[in-house]
Design a protein around this motif. Structure first.
Motif, PDB file in Angstrom:
ATOM      1  N   PRO A   1       0.835  -1.207   0.000  1.00  0.00           N
ATOM      2  CA  PRO A   1       0.000   0.000   0.000  1.00  0.00           C
ATOM      3  C   PRO A   1       0.866   1.253   0.000  1.00  0.00           C
ATOM      4  CG  PRO A   1      -0.755  -1.561   1.653  1.00  0.00           C
ATOM      5  CD  PRO A   1       0.551  -2.078   1.153  1.00  0.00           C
ATOM      6  N   PRO A   2       0.417   2.292  -0.675  1.00  0.00           N
ATOM      7  CA  PRO A   2       1.234   3.512  -0.721  1.00  0.00           C
ATOM      8  C   PRO A   2       1.404   4.112   0.669  1.00  0.00           C
ATOM      9  CG  PRO A   2      -0.978   3.925  -1.572  1.00  0.00           C
ATOM     10  CD  PRO A   2      -0.868   2.448  -1.383  1.00  0.00           C
ATOM     11  N   SER A   3       2.547   4.722   0.881  1.00  0.00           N
ATOM     12  CA  SER A   3       2.791   5.411   2.154  1.00  0.00           C
ATOM     13  C   SER A   3       3.289   6.811   1.851  1.00  0.00           C
ATOM     14  CB  SER A   3       3.819   4.658   3.003  1.00  0.00           C
ATOM     15  OG  SER A   3       5.045   4.558   2.321  1.00  0.00           O
ATOM     16  N   THR A   4       2.919   7.730   2.682  1.00  0.00           N
ATOM     17  CA  THR A   4       3.270   9.132   2.488  1.00  0.00           C
ATOM     18  C   THR A   4       4.666   9.391   3.031  1.00  0.00           C
ATOM     19  OG1 THR A   4       0.950   9.771   2.698  1.00  0.00           O
ATOM     20  CG2 THR A   4       2.589  11.511   2.956  1.00  0.00           C
ATOM     21  N   TYR A   5       5.493   9.970   2.184  1.00  0.00           N
ATOM     22  CA  TYR A   5       6.817  10.404   2.629  1.00  0.00           C
ATOM     23  C   TYR A   5       6.647  11.831   3.142  1.00  0.00           C
ATOM     24  CZ  TYR A   5      11.913  11.022   2.516  1.00  0.00           C
ATOM     25  OH  TYR A   5      13.232  11.246   2.853  1.00  0.00           O
ATOM     26  N   PHE A   6       6.334  11.944   4.409  1.00  0.00           N
ATOM     27  CA  PHE A   6       5.852  13.208   4.951  1.00  0.00           C
ATOM     28  C   PHE A   6       6.849  14.352   4.802  1.00  0.00           C
ATOM     29  CE2 PHE A   6       3.247  10.098   7.298  1.00  0.00           C
ATOM     30  CZ  PHE A   6       1.990  10.599   7.013  1.00  0.00           C
ATOM     31  N   VAL A   7       8.139  14.056   4.899  1.00  0.00           N
ATOM     32  CA  VAL A   7       9.107  15.147   4.844  1.00  0.00           C
ATOM     33  C   VAL A   7       9.173  15.810   3.474  1.00  0.00           C
ATOM     34  CG1 VAL A   7      10.564  14.310   6.715  1.00  0.00           C
ATOM     35  CG2 VAL A   7      10.987  13.532   4.381  1.00  0.00           C
ATOM     36  N   SER A   8       8.622  15.158   2.448  1.00  0.00           N
ATOM     37  CA  SER A   8       8.693  15.737   1.102  1.00  0.00           C
ATOM     38  C   SER A   8       7.541  16.684   0.812  1.00  0.00           C
ATOM     39  CB  SER A   8       8.730  14.626   0.048  1.00  0.00           C
ATOM     40  OG  SER A   8       7.489  13.965  -0.027  1.00  0.00           O
ATOM     41  N   GLY A   9       6.587  16.815   1.746  1.00  0.00           N
ATOM     42  CA  GLY A   9       5.454  17.704   1.521  1.00  0.00           C
ATOM     43  C   GLY A   9       5.873  19.163   1.447  1.00  0.00           C
ATOM     44  N   TRP A  10       5.173  19.919   0.669  1.00  0.00           N
ATOM     45  CA  TRP A  10       5.545  21.310   0.422  1.00  0.00           C
ATOM     46  C   TRP A  10       5.505  22.148   1.697  1.00  0.00           C
ATOM     47  CZ3 TRP A  10       2.446  22.327  -4.733  1.00  0.00           C
ATOM     48  CH2 TRP A  10       2.967  21.486  -5.717  1.00  0.00           C
ATOM     49  N   THR A  11       6.475  23.010   1.842  1.00  0.00           N
ATOM     50  CA  THR A  11       6.683  23.972   2.935  1.00  0.00           C
ATOM     51  C   THR A  11       7.102  23.312   4.255  1.00  0.00           C
ATOM     52  OG1 THR A  11       4.474  24.141   3.954  1.00  0.00           O
ATOM     53  CG2 THR A  11       4.826  25.377   1.931  1.00  0.00           C
ATOM     54  N   GLY A  12       6.919  21.992   4.370  1.00  0.00           N
ATOM     55  CA  GLY A  12       7.136  21.341   5.661  1.00  0.00           C
ATOM     56  C   GLY A  12       8.551  21.461   6.175  1.00  0.00           C
ATOM     57  N   LEU A  13       9.543  21.309   5.305  1.00  0.00           N
ATOM     58  CA  LEU A  13      10.930  21.380   5.741  1.00  0.00           C
ATOM     59  C   LEU A  13      11.369  22.815   5.984  1.00  0.00           C
ATOM     60  CD1 LEU A  13      12.559  18.656   3.469  1.00  0.00           C
ATOM     61  CD2 LEU A  13      11.787  18.472   5.834  1.00  0.00           C
ATOM     62  N   TYR A  14      10.865  23.726   5.173  1.00  0.00           N
ATOM     63  CA  TYR A  14      11.169  25.135   5.451  1.00  0.00           C
ATOM     64  C   TYR A  14      10.687  25.502   6.854  1.00  0.00           C
ATOM     65  CZ  TYR A  14      10.910  30.118   5.782  1.00  0.00           C
ATOM     66  OH  TYR A  14      11.047  31.402   6.249  1.00  0.00           O
ATOM     67  N   ASN A  15       9.454  25.142   7.171  1.00  0.00           N
ATOM     68  CA  ASN A  15       8.878  25.518   8.468  1.00  0.00           C
ATOM     69  C   ASN A  15       9.657  24.941   9.640  1.00  0.00           C
ATOM     70  OD1 ASN A  15       6.801  27.030   7.371  1.00  0.00           O
ATOM     71  ND2 ASN A  15       5.323  25.343   7.401  1.00  0.00           N
ATOM     72  N   ALA A  16      10.207  23.737   9.472  1.00  0.00           N
ATOM     73  CA  ALA A  16      10.834  23.050  10.603  1.00  0.00           C
ATOM     74  C   ALA A  16      12.349  23.128  10.611  1.00  0.00           C
ATOM     75  CB  ALA A  16      10.404  21.579  10.613  1.00  0.00           C
ATOM     76  N   MET A  17      12.987  23.345   9.443  1.00  0.00           N
ATOM     77  CA  MET A  17      14.438  23.221   9.380  1.00  0.00           C
ATOM     78  C   MET A  17      15.158  24.454   8.852  1.00  0.00           C
ATOM     79  SD  MET A  17      14.713  19.211   8.151  1.00  0.00           S
ATOM     80  CE  MET A  17      16.496  19.133   8.329  1.00  0.00           C
TER      81      MET A  17
END
Length: 651
Positions: free
Chosen positions: A409-425
């Motif tokens: 089953p597909p799984s979400t690679y959460f860190v690749s979502g847009w803006t997510g890494l900018y906001n956290a890193m």
């Protein structure tokens, strides 16, 4: 184990509750012992403390005072300082609760701080790739190298779709030693080494990179919203619901667990092959590199043997089993020696003393395929190394199918979502000053290449606005990878390289560092990060240090004109004198009647290449190195290749 986990979670949650209600002074997590602060810039220091408290921050004989805001935040700016150290930073609080009537008291201090030059290194997996993954190439370079004037910090993977974080997780700052360099990014290691030794100042490296991530993940929401193509993106639930990630993760974890349970539960080999007397004769013989799976996913088993002389018995060894898609567990003489859960890392497993024996030694591989075609990567090393002797693994290997499955089953690679890494890193760094930025990314934008230069330009602009400075940017152009083609070729890989080339031209105070001469056709993560680090250091030397004496780039085209049946490509004089590597210039193509075709090329002087044109062609577009895995032939005398480029005659 379960009780220990519960106890750990209880203690950790208690710590978080205490931290939230603590009345002490706190700093961002990357403000820590051993850090490097940027010389020649005002130094921001910020954190949290009880509202109204009076604070003084002191470093290297300089200090600044402030009062904590009503929301518990505070920030000061220390004056510019010259390179030096180590120093101790102290933060004092003037408050009776802390000082117990004794006036000013030191409440927090950080030791071993250096003032020097700080570089922000970001992107995806080739930026992250650690020294331990490069050891076949760089072992001799790192085995004895120590430098306490280089400090390195890595930010673990973290993301937030909803809003920017005010703090972030960070590993401890470390200097460079043979003992601790294994997890240091290879390209960061070699760039920092060259810069520190050449310019004689402390170097700090902040590695904020995450493998498999697109440029959009590193951009703030406000910047992405300026692109009409993304008008409706931020209407999605994940950008507006705090619990969206947890709910998706729970659902996907259950589906994945069910899939793995079914795969293992329907595999009759998993609990049988290690039993005495198990009969392997029913396993079929296959070529390891053939399509033995018939494109099915699931559980597969492989068995081979290696005959060893008596002097190898009981000796420790290294088993190299190439690279495998997707996951594997490997056993030697029925003893587990290692496993890897995804396709890219090399399978280099230590075999402990006492496992090997004289004569026949058995190797069993359990391969688990989740999606795509399972395979062993051709061209990698498959061998057992014992006491300096090498024993190759035969391509012919026994195989048995444990269970065939549909793709997991597909799984979400959460860190690749847009803006997510900018906001956290990135956002939590606030305006922490840096000397320059190194960017090594692009592989994850191959599915939609046409916007990449625009997106990268916008990302750099947003970061510079956040940091309040136009720091220099060096962009690594992607290495050679995959196949070499006989005819002029177009692909997502070549287009990303072109977009990187365009971005380096469009972004002020930016430069391109080519690497396609140091790639590996069968590995998206080439081990030769020393060459990449050297090219990055050369460009950073020119941009960040104003070094005009050293040639920092490969031959860079400036113009092309058609004259007397030739296309004359003029290269920048400051990018070195042209030379040919190999028997002749190759990989030049010209556009004729809407189609690219190869062109004969020759160097006519130190800064000009001439291409032979068909009759009556008076204008054209020229491409160089336009292949997934080109074999570059145009270099300068300093050994730097021309990048992949495209240039047109002026109309």
């Amino acid at each position: 184990m379960k009780r220990l986990l519960i106890l750990f979670l209880f203690l950790y949650s208690s710590f978080l509750m205490f931290a939230q209600n603590d009345t002490s002074i706190r700093l961002p997590r990357f403000f820590a012992e051993g850090m490097v602060l940027q010389r020649g810039e005002q130094i921001p220091v910020w954190g949290w403390a009880p509202a109204g408290m009076q604070l003084e921050v002191a470093l290297n004989g300089k200090s600044a005072k402030t009062k904590v805001n009503a929301d518990g935040t505070w920030k000061v700016y220390l004056p510019q300082m010259k390179a030096g150290g180590p120093y101790t930073m102290s933060i004092h609080a003037e408050d009776s609760h802390f000082s117990r009537g004794k006036g000013l008291a030191a409440n927090l201090s950080l030791d071993n701080i250096l003032i020097g030059d700080v570089f922000l290194c970001s992107g995806q997996s080739n930026m992250e790739l650690p020294i331990r993954r490069c050891m076949d190439v760089v072992a001799n370079e790192v085995k004895d190298y120590r430098n306490d004037q280089i400090r390195y910090v890595k930010f673990p993977h973290q993301f937030n779709y909803v809003r920017p974080n005010d703090n972030l997780m960070a590993l401890p700052w470390q200097d460079i030693t043979p003992e601790n360099c294994a997890e240091v990014s290879g390209i960061c290691y070699f760039m920092a080494q060259e810069l520190q030794e050449k310019y004689k100042v402390p170097i700090g490296i902040i590695n904020s990179a995450v493998g498999g991530t697109p440029v959009q993940a590193w951009m703030p929401k406000e910047k992405l919203q300026t692109f009409p193509e993304y008008t409706h993106e931020f209407e999605k639930a994940k950008y507006n619901q705090e619990n969206w990630v947890d709910s998706v993760r729970r659902s996907e974890t259950k589906a994945s667990d069910d899939w793995h349970r079914k795969m293992i539960g329907s595999d009759p080999i998993v609990n049988q092959w290690q039993r005495p007397g198990y009969d392997f004769s029913s396993w079929q013989e296959v070529d390891m590199f053939s399509n033995w799976s018939q494109n099915h996913n699931g559980s597969y088993w492989f068995r081979t043997t290696v005959d060893l002389p008596a002097d190898c018995a009981g000796q420790p060894a290294l088993l190299r089993f190439g690279a495998i898609k997707d996951a594997d567990s490997i056993f030697v003489n029925q003893q587990f020696v290692g496993n890897t859960t995804y396709e890219y890392p090399p399978r280099n497993y230590q075999v402990k003393s006492g496992i090997l024996r004289a004569g026949t030694n058995e190797i069993v591989i359990h391969l688990m395929s989740q999606s795509g075609r399972p395979n062993f990567t051709r061209g990698k090393q498959y061998q057992l190394e014992v006491g300096g002797q090498i024993f190759p693994i035969n391509d012919q290997i026994q195989m048995a199918v444990g269970s065939t499955m549909p793709p997991s089953p597909p799984s979400t690679y959460f860190v690749s979502g847009w803006t997510g890494l900018y906001n956290a890193m990135i956002a939590p760094l606030q305006d922490f000053p840096v000397k320059g930025m190194l960017w090594y990314q692009g592989e994850s934008n191959m599915s939609d290449t046409q916007m990449y230069a625009r997106l990268l330009t916008a990302m750099v602009d947003s970061w510079r606005n956040q940091f309040h400075r136009t720091f220099p940017v060096v962009i690594m152009q992607l290495p050679g990878y995959m196949a070499t083609h006989q005819e002029p070729f177009e692909s997502g890989w070549t287009q990303i390289r072109h977009q990187q080339y365009l971005a380096a031209q469009q972004i002020p105070f930016a430069a391109l560092a080519p690497t396609f001469d140091s790639g590996e056709a069968n590995d998206i993560h080439p081990q030769d990060k020393k060459t990449a680090g050297h090219r990055a250091a050369l460009q950073m030397g020119r941009l960040a240090y104003g070094d005009k004496k050293t040639v920092s780039s490969g031959p860079m085209p400036e113009s092309v004109v058609v004259k007397d049946g030739k296309a004359l490509i003029h290269f920048a004089k400051n990018s070195g004198n042209l030379i040919v590597k190999g028997d002749k210039l190759r990989d030049f193509a010209i556009l004729v009647n809407g189609k690219y075709q190869w062109a004969e090329a020759a160097i006519v002087d130190a800064h000009t290449v001439a291409l032979t044109l068909p009759d009556n062609l008076v204008e054209t577009t020229v491409r160089y190195g336009w292949d997934d895995f080109p074999h570059p032939s145009l270099f300068n005398e300093d050994g730097i290749p021309a990048p992949q480029f495209q240039i047109s005659t002026e109309k």
